[in-house]
Design an enzyme around this catalytic site. Structure first.
Site, PDB file in Angstrom:
ATOM      1  N   GLY A  67       0.794  -1.227   0.000  1.00  0.00           N
ATOM      2  CA  GLY A  67       0.000   0.000   0.000  1.00  0.00           C
ATOM      3  C   GLY A  67       0.822   1.270   0.000  1.00  0.00           C
ATOM      4  O   GLY A  67       0.399   2.291   0.546  1.00  0.00           O
ATOM      5  N   HIS A  92      -1.035   4.154  -1.843  1.00  0.00           N
ATOM      6  CA  HIS A  92      -2.174   4.542  -1.005  1.00  0.00           C
ATOM      7  C   HIS A  92      -1.716   5.462   0.129  1.00  0.00           C
ATOM      8  O   HIS A  92      -2.283   6.541   0.350  1.00  0.00           O
ATOM      9  CB  HIS A  92      -2.832   3.275  -0.470  1.00  0.00           C
ATOM     10  CG  HIS A  92      -3.833   3.498   0.614  1.00  0.00           C
ATOM     11  ND1 HIS A  92      -5.088   3.998   0.367  1.00  0.00           N
ATOM     12  CD2 HIS A  92      -3.759   3.278   1.957  1.00  0.00           C
ATOM     13  CE1 HIS A  92      -5.757   4.089   1.515  1.00  0.00           C
ATOM     14  NE2 HIS A  92      -4.981   3.653   2.489  1.00  0.00           N
ATOM     15  N   LYS A 143       7.831   9.093  -8.217  1.00  0.00           N
ATOM     16  CA  LYS A 143       7.782   7.646  -8.440  1.00  0.00           C
ATOM     17  C   LYS A 143       8.862   7.325  -9.466  1.00  0.00           C
ATOM     18  O   LYS A 143       8.593   7.225 -10.668  1.00  0.00           O
ATOM     19  CB  LYS A 143       6.392   7.252  -8.955  1.00  0.00           C
ATOM     20  CG  LYS A 143       6.207   5.775  -9.261  1.00  0.00           C
ATOM     21  CD  LYS A 143       6.073   4.936  -8.018  1.00  0.00           C
ATOM     22  CE  LYS A 143       5.761   3.483  -8.374  1.00  0.00           C
ATOM     23  NZ  LYS A 143       5.707   2.610  -7.177  1.00  0.00           N
ATOM     24  N   TYR A 145      -8.715  -0.464   6.847  1.00  0.00           N
ATOM     25  CA  TYR A 145      -9.324  -0.887   5.587  1.00  0.00           C
ATOM     26  C   TYR A 145     -10.640  -0.150   5.392  1.00  0.00           C
ATOM     27  O   TYR A 145     -11.444  -0.011   6.316  1.00  0.00           O
ATOM     28  CB  TYR A 145      -9.577  -2.391   5.601  1.00  0.00           C
ATOM     29  CG  TYR A 145     -10.182  -2.900   4.305  1.00  0.00           C
ATOM     30  CD1 TYR A 145      -9.368  -3.222   3.233  1.00  0.00           C
ATOM     31  CD2 TYR A 145     -11.562  -3.013   4.164  1.00  0.00           C
ATOM     32  CE1 TYR A 145      -9.921  -3.669   2.037  1.00  0.00           C
ATOM     33  CE2 TYR A 145     -12.121  -3.463   2.979  1.00  0.00           C
ATOM     34  CZ  TYR A 145     -11.291  -3.784   1.917  1.00  0.00           C
ATOM     35  OH  TYR A 145     -11.837  -4.210   0.738  1.00  0.00           O
ATOM     36  N   SER A 146     -10.865   0.341   4.169  1.00  0.00           N
ATOM     37  CA  SER A 146     -12.098   1.061   3.878  1.00  0.00           C
ATOM     38  C   SER A 146     -12.415   0.953   2.394  1.00  0.00           C
ATOM     39  O   SER A 146     -11.527   1.110   1.559  1.00  0.00           O
ATOM     40  CB  SER A 146     -11.974   2.543   4.271  1.00  0.00           C
ATOM     41  OG  SER A 146     -13.124   3.264   3.872  1.00  0.00           O
TER      42      SER A 146
END
Length: 225
Positions: free
Chosen positions: A14, A17, A37, A206-207
């Protein structure tokens, strides 16, 4: 200027995220921030160039704009390890090339530079060097994203031990709940808090809706906000 390298315990921990959430947090505090990145595989053609969904997400979350190839200088189509993808198209990734690309990013006017790694911590960039060699050369403080799932204790502790062996400045870790059905989630989280040699900064529960961070004071102190 503050700069951080965001790495993960494995490929799906993640990183994007969490990096996106950190950029949005800085935006909420009126900070000029940009994401980086440097390496991306699994890219697709758009706007007459290869682009990566993770890099695009960083661009959307940042408060400082830059051209795509400044944010993601090494983009490859095959969804494989970047150094293998690079070999297939005759490109050699080097530490010097990464540093040159990073120097260009730092000319974009941001006060915060958040670099997202690729894969896990021990990512080869060519036949001899690893991405962590570049992190060490640039003396970047590191934030470790732990993907909370079966095996995370081993992954996180091995990563932390290797960082310590290199003298890496890991300023803390963020728990990302990637598996909503993980058995004994809280017990694993408590074990990591007790065993990892650097502080927890935040938790990303977590969602399936709007993602968020449960922020610890250590994160605000680390980011100076």
């Amino acid at each position: 200027m503050k700069e951080f390298f965001i790495t993960g315990t494995d490929t799906d921990a993640g990183k994007t995220h969490v990096t996106s959430l950190l950029l949005k947090l800085l935006a909420q505090h009126k900070k000029n921030a940009i994401g980086f990145k440097p390496l991306a595989a699994g890219c697709e053609m758009a706007f007459d160039q290869l682009v990566n969904a993770d890099a695009l997400m960083l661009m959307e979350s940042a408060t400082v704009s830059a051209k795509y190839d400044v944010i993601n200088p090494f983009a490859f189509a095959p969804p494989i390890a970047p150094h293998i993808a690079a070999e297939q198209v005759g490109v050699t990734i080097t530490l010097d090339k990464l540093s040159t690309a990073y120097a260009t990013l730092k000319q974009q006017g941001a006060d915060y530079h958040l670099t997202e790694g690729a894969g896990g911590w021990a990512l080869p960039i060519n036949n001899t060097d690893y991405l962590y060699d570049w992190v060490k050369a640039e003396q970047l403080p590191v934030i470790l994203v732990v993907g909370m799932k079966l095996g995370c204790l081993n992954h996180a502790l091995l990563t932390a031990a290797h960082m310590q062996s290199l003298g890496i400045n890991c300023v803390g870790w963020i728990a990302n709940q990637v598996d909503p059905n993980m058995d004994e989630y809280q017990a694993n989280l408590d074990s990591l808090k007790a065993r990892l040699p650097f502080p927890i900064l935040a938790i990303s529960p977590y969602s399936e809706q709007t993602p968020k961070l449960q922020i610890y004071k250590t994160l605000l102190n680390t980011l100076s906000i």
